[in-house]
Design a protein around this motif. Sequence first.
Motif, PDB file in Angstrom:
ATOM      1  N   SER A  15     -11.197  -0.987  -4.629  1.00 44.37           N
ATOM      2  CA  SER A  15     -10.633  -2.178  -5.367  1.00 44.37           C
ATOM      3  C   SER A  15     -10.751  -3.402  -4.038  1.00 44.37           C
ATOM      4  O   SER A  15     -10.754  -4.262  -4.485  1.00 44.37           O
ATOM      5  N   GLU A  39      -2.280   5.254 -10.426  1.00 44.65           N
ATOM      6  CA  GLU A  39      -3.227   4.693 -11.867  1.00 44.65           C
ATOM      7  C   GLU A  39      -3.468   4.780 -12.460  1.00 44.65           C
ATOM      8  O   GLU A  39      -2.693   5.671 -13.886  1.00 44.65           O
ATOM      9  N   GLN A  50      -6.576   7.825  -1.440  1.00 39.98           N
ATOM     10  CA  GLN A  50      -6.871   6.445  -0.657  1.00 39.98           C
ATOM     11  C   GLN A  50      -8.629   5.718  -1.738  1.00 39.98           C
ATOM     12  O   GLN A  50      -7.914   4.229  -1.218  1.00 39.98           O
ATOM     13  N   CYS A 106      -8.609   1.175 -13.096  1.00 36.42           N
ATOM     14  CA  CYS A 106      -7.340   1.627 -12.342  1.00 36.42           C
ATOM     15  C   CYS A 106      -7.832   1.012 -10.985  1.00 36.42           C
ATOM     16  O   CYS A 106      -8.739   1.214 -10.780  1.00 36.42           O
ATOM     17  N   ASP A 107      -6.756   1.439 -10.216  1.00 41.21           N
ATOM     18  CA  ASP A 107      -6.896   0.222  -8.530  1.00 41.21           C
ATOM     19  C   ASP A 107      -6.022   1.273  -7.906  1.00 41.21           C
ATOM     20  O   ASP A 107      -6.515   0.590  -6.306  1.00 41.21           O
ATOM     21  N   SER A 108      -5.658   2.431  -8.495  1.00 42.35           N
ATOM     22  CA  SER A 108      -5.251   3.061  -7.540  1.00 42.35           C
ATOM     23  C   SER A 108      -4.992   4.820  -7.986  1.00 42.35           C
ATOM     24  O   SER A 108      -5.674   4.782  -9.177  1.00 42.35           O
ATOM     25  N   TYR A 109      -5.367   5.771  -7.831  1.00 39.58           N
ATOM     26  CA  TYR A 109      -5.192   7.339  -8.030  1.00 39.58           C
ATOM     27  C   TYR A 109      -3.937   7.279  -8.735  1.00 39.58           C
ATOM     28  O   TYR A 109      -4.640   8.038  -9.937  1.00 39.58           O
ATOM     29  N   SER A 124      -7.679   2.959  -4.037  1.00 47.79           N
ATOM     30  CA  SER A 124      -7.054   1.722  -3.699  1.00 47.79           C
ATOM     31  C   SER A 124      -7.929   0.806  -2.093  1.00 47.79           C
ATOM     32  O   SER A 124      -8.327  -0.754  -2.512  1.00 47.79           O
ATOM     33  N   SER A 177      -1.439  -4.189 -10.079  1.00 44.00           N
ATOM     34  CA  SER A 177      -3.653  -3.744 -10.387  1.00 44.00           C
ATOM     35  C   SER A 177      -3.670  -5.175  -9.585  1.00 44.00           C
ATOM     36  O   SER A 177      -3.319  -6.690 -10.383  1.00 44.00           O
ATOM     37  N   GLU A 206       0.876   4.842  -0.763  1.00 43.42           N
ATOM     38  CA  GLU A 206       0.115   5.460  -1.475  1.00 43.42           C
ATOM     39  C   GLU A 206      -0.216   6.862  -0.414  1.00 43.42           C
ATOM     40  O   GLU A 206       0.398   6.241   1.096  1.00 43.42           O
ATOM     41  N   TYR A 228       0.478  -1.004  -0.337  1.00 45.30           N
ATOM     42  CA  TYR A 228      -0.240  -0.152  -0.144  1.00 45.30           C
ATOM     43  C   TYR A 228       0.642   1.421   0.059  1.00 45.30           C
ATOM     44  O   TYR A 228       1.562   1.628   0.936  1.00 45.30           O
TER      45      TYR A 228
END
Length: 516
Positions: free
Chosen positions: A274, A95, A268, A90-93, A271, A468, A11, A9
């Motif tokens: 997800s 990305e 966050q 997408c799975d994160s800010y 994530s 991801s 982030e 993690y």
Amino acid sequence: MDEETTLVYNEIIDDSVSEVIIETIEKKGGTLTGALINLFNCAVGAGILSLPFAIDSISLIPGIIIYAVMSIIAMYTLHLLVLCAKNQKCDSYLELVEVLFGKYIRKLFEIIVVLYTFGVLVGYIIIVGDLLPLLLQVWFGYSTFEEENSSDENSSNYSASFSSLEDSSSSEEEIFWLSPFFIQLVVVSLIITPLVFLKKIDSLKIVSSLAVICVLYFTLVVVVTSIIDIQELAVNGEFADKITYFHLSTDMFLGIPLIAFSIGGHIQCISIFSELQEKDQTVKRWDIVSFLLVISLTVVYLTVAVLSYLRFLPGDNSNVLKQMLSYDPNNIWVQITTLAMSVVVIFSYPLISWPLRQSLDSLLFPKKTPSSSTTCGSDWGDDLRFIFENLAIIVSTFVIAVAVDNLEAVFGLTGAIGGVLVKFVLPVAIFLKINYDQNKKSKLNINDSSIDEENINISTKTYQSTDSFAIFKDDNYDHLKFNWYEVVFCWVVLIVGLATGTMSSTTVIIDAIEKF
């Protein structure tokens, strides 16, 4: 247990403690309740200490209105981020930014978030210097709380004065040992530094829960003490005369970034979304989570901000807890709050410095193996980077905290740059970019129906992160429907956000220079 996966993690968090450690989680096993708790853990933190100063800078009624408006916009941008993440799969800010804007804007985004997190660490060391020296002076008998005599019958209890160590007749050696600089130096050297160099920080996860408990307890203390003192002010007839109900000036740009800094959870949110169970991965259900988060934060933060402002009418310090301890140092409940908040920020420092170092390492050495807690020790070069990066963060944050020693300036500049951009400007820019791409794609399809859509890279995912989960499978989000009023609203937020961030940054810097 279902299929498990290891999540790094990486982030950057807001002004609070987050689960920024390497842990094993159950894939698609998160619940909406758990998402709300995680977001709340990410959002609450030391930013609450400066909110009364924000209300004081803006004035009472405009301050409440601006906070409410910014909270509504923050709730909307939480909605937009998840909606756009599903559209782009997408799975994160981070990305999502790279998919839409490319790797160079991603690097810029990383730099902004690094500066944002760096400001949080500097603020934490300032808080240590604000709170612990005063508390230790009280415990060791180097401070007194005296009532000043006044012949005026209506003189209130706010004529009380706090005699600190600097005003005492103690020797220079005694003053030095209980000075803010020495306390900060001891805490950073003997507590924070060893924690930062831990190879595994799993044991510090509990700090996240302690931060929430501390903030809620602090809110309770503020409510009880403020109600008692406000009643005394009202009886003495001095309450209404000292309230600034409505006053607009450039000082409002000192308060707005502090509000932006306090509102959290955006970095966050994708994530956390997800990790939800597949049945809960809908935008409508996520909107419930974001609504409850913003309402909870608004109730807690506005309660502390407004009651503290009314109590001190106005305050003369950007750290309201320091002001509470200075006013009533013998209050055991305030002492407990001071100690708890100090402990939380001290143990939060290593949790925040960990992802900061990871991001710095990624920016400075993009082709190198990350010098993380999992790889440190496998190669001497990784060890050296691990050591020097940590030392650079610790020394630089300590030096700046001692030099600046102004919480409102640090949190204000952090909020003006990082808070406004990450939480307000960038989410609407992402939404507008997808709108532009879809319109462009539609025009291309109309002009040449023979174009194979699979060869069009516009508004499709061109970047696949190796970390991801690739869990967004809902085809209903492949093509978003844009209402004209949403597009107009996003443009307004984008323009006003950029202007406000610029004005706030300038105002905070000028104010800090004048006070310095």
